[in-house]
Design a protein around this motif. Sequence first.
Motif, mmCIF file in Angstrom:
data_model
loop_
_atom_site.group_PDB
_atom_site.id
_atom_site.type_symbol
_atom_site.label_atom_id
_atom_site.label_comp_id
_atom_site.label_asym_id
_atom_site.label_seq_id
_atom_site.Cartn_x
_atom_site.Cartn_y
_atom_site.Cartn_z
ATOM 1 N N ALA A 23 64.710 -68.414 -40.962
ATOM 2 C CA ALA A 23 64.722 -68.897 -42.341
ATOM 3 C C ALA A 23 65.251 -67.818 -43.287
ATOM 4 O O ALA A 23 65.944 -68.116 -44.263
ATOM 5 N N ALA A 24 64.950 -66.554 -42.999
ATOM 6 C CA ALA A 24 65.449 -65.459 -43.836
ATOM 7 C C ALA A 24 66.972 -65.392 -43.780
ATOM 8 O O ALA A 24 67.622 -65.102 -44.791
ATOM 9 N N TYR A 36 68.939 -67.936 -43.301
ATOM 10 C CA TYR A 36 69.439 -69.047 -44.113
ATOM 11 C C TYR A 36 69.474 -68.623 -45.583
ATOM 12 O O TYR A 36 70.470 -68.847 -46.286
ATOM 13 N N ARG A 37 68.408 -67.989 -46.040
ATOM 14 C CA ARG A 37 68.349 -67.576 -47.447
ATOM 15 C C ARG A 37 69.394 -66.509 -47.764
ATOM 16 O O ARG A 37 69.949 -66.479 -48.861
ATOM 17 N N SER A 38 69.693 -65.637 -46.794
ATOM 18 C CA SER A 38 70.622 -64.529 -47.043
ATOM 19 C C SER A 38 72.083 -64.920 -46.860
ATOM 20 O O SER A 38 72.979 -64.147 -47.212
ATOM 21 N N GLU A 51 65.019 -82.772 -49.521
ATOM 22 C CA GLU A 51 64.387 -81.487 -49.195
ATOM 23 C C GLU A 51 62.877 -81.603 -49.239
ATOM 24 O O GLU A 51 62.160 -81.125 -48.348
ATOM 25 N N SER A 104 67.480 -77.403 -42.630
ATOM 26 C CA SER A 104 67.536 -75.946 -42.799
ATOM 27 C C SER A 104 66.907 -75.514 -44.119
ATOM 28 O O SER A 104 66.136 -74.546 -44.178
ATOM 29 N N ALA A 105 67.232 -76.233 -45.192
ATOM 30 C CA ALA A 105 66.658 -75.904 -46.498
ATOM 31 C C ALA A 105 65.147 -76.085 -46.489
ATOM 32 O O ALA A 105 64.397 -75.275 -47.047
ATOM 33 N N ALA A 126 63.403 -73.179 -44.763
ATOM 34 C CA ALA A 126 63.254 -72.005 -45.630
ATOM 35 C C ALA A 126 62.092 -72.198 -46.594
ATOM 36 O O ALA A 126 61.318 -71.267 -46.857
ATOM 37 N N ARG A 127 61.938 -73.398 -47.127
ATOM 38 C CA ARG A 127 60.830 -73.679 -48.031
ATOM 39 C C ARG A 127 59.497 -73.649 -47.287
ATOM 40 O O ARG A 127 58.479 -73.165 -47.810
ATOM 41 N N THR A 174 58.291 -70.131 -46.855
ATOM 42 C CA THR A 174 57.738 -69.596 -48.102
ATOM 43 C C THR A 174 56.360 -70.177 -48.379
ATOM 44 O O THR A 174 55.446 -69.460 -48.821
ATOM 45 N N ASN A 212 58.430 -68.466 -39.802
ATOM 46 C CA ASN A 212 59.682 -67.940 -40.353
ATOM 47 C C ASN A 212 60.907 -68.366 -39.542
ATOM 48 O O ASN A 212 62.024 -67.926 -39.847
#
Length: 408
Positions: A111-112, A114-116, A130, A214-215, A218-219, A222, A236
């Motif tokens: 997930a990190a 994806y965010r990066s 989402e 994927s989105a 990531a959520r 978090t 994660n």
Amino acid sequence: MAQLLAFHGLLPTPERAAEVSAVPYDVVNSEEAAILAEGNPLSFLHVSRPEIDMEKGIDLYDDRVYAQSRTAFERICREAPLSEDAGRHLYVYELTMQGRSQTGVIGAASAAEYRSGIIKKHERTRQDKEDDRTRQVMALRSHTGPAFFTYRDQKEINDLVGAEKKNPALFDFVAVDGVRHRLWRIGEEQSAKLSALYERLVPVFYIADGHHRSAAAARTATECAPSGGDPAAEYNFFLAVAFPASELAIMPYNRVVKDLHGFDENSFVAALEKEYFVSECADGEVKTLGRFKFYLGRKWRLAVPKFDVSRLGVIDALDASMLQNHVLAPLLGIGDPRTDKNISFVGGIRGTKELVNLVDSGKFAIAFSMPAVTVGQLMAIADAGEIMPPKSTWFEPKLRDGLVSHNF
């Protein structure tokens, strides 16, 4: 560099794999899902489409729907049963449709990353979708529907995966739609070696399909640890299947429009001829980029641009963009294809005969057939940080839910 890690996969028994596995939630509506799952209490559609077991017409975002999904998941885990591998593994997944096979690797993506931006996207996501996926994953505490990634081929990875396919498959069945699914569990030592190859050789993954999954992942990460938590924790990471680019085939995503916005057949063709060379043709399949065919007045016609396509940018040169910018918007008044009620989209799997049927039935006035986006175009757009027009790609065959899940 991109990570695809081994994990404790949750799998059905080989004898039950065909019964458990199901098409993704987003390729069928409630009625279609109910028909597919009828008579099969182990179908994963009871998890991904839980409304099929509830009162008709229930709000799909009702809290009870997510609770029902959890109930179905727990029941299938008991009855199939589904069991979690004791060791950490990657899995080879092969799909064969109409004589053509594609092979990828199932693993846990970050997930990190994806965010990066190490996991690159090319589509916008919708907030409501989402939200739905995030609530579904959190209700199950499991990623049960894989994201679909691609990457530039690497011989060392291909060779290792090919060697694994020489072993007996764990699952091997043909689904009701005629697609054959085979899956191999890679041993722990080889899984670790393959993960290391991805991290050394693959700088980025590209989302081919599964932007909302994927989105949502990531959520979910978090939500599980708003203050950071353990970077190595399972929450994660999320379920993904990574295919080398050479394995993929993208189908076109065609358009049908309800009315001609004041034109009749002759005046529409005349207006189009200001920017395109138009000629009658035999059928609606398009193989060459930069042109399209349309079905109107019981005739197929080919449209070839008079303008210089090579001078367009990476987004404007997409066939979907050219159709929107030069035809749909200026001639047919379709400003935003995401929301305009005058346009609908038809996946390439349905073929051009479906376009003919829709127009000849009187439901639509005109159909547009386009060439498929190439994997190279998809990667170039993602590399440029750009976003494709809606409904630009259609991937077949579809990955099945329920064959391997990732609990957290």
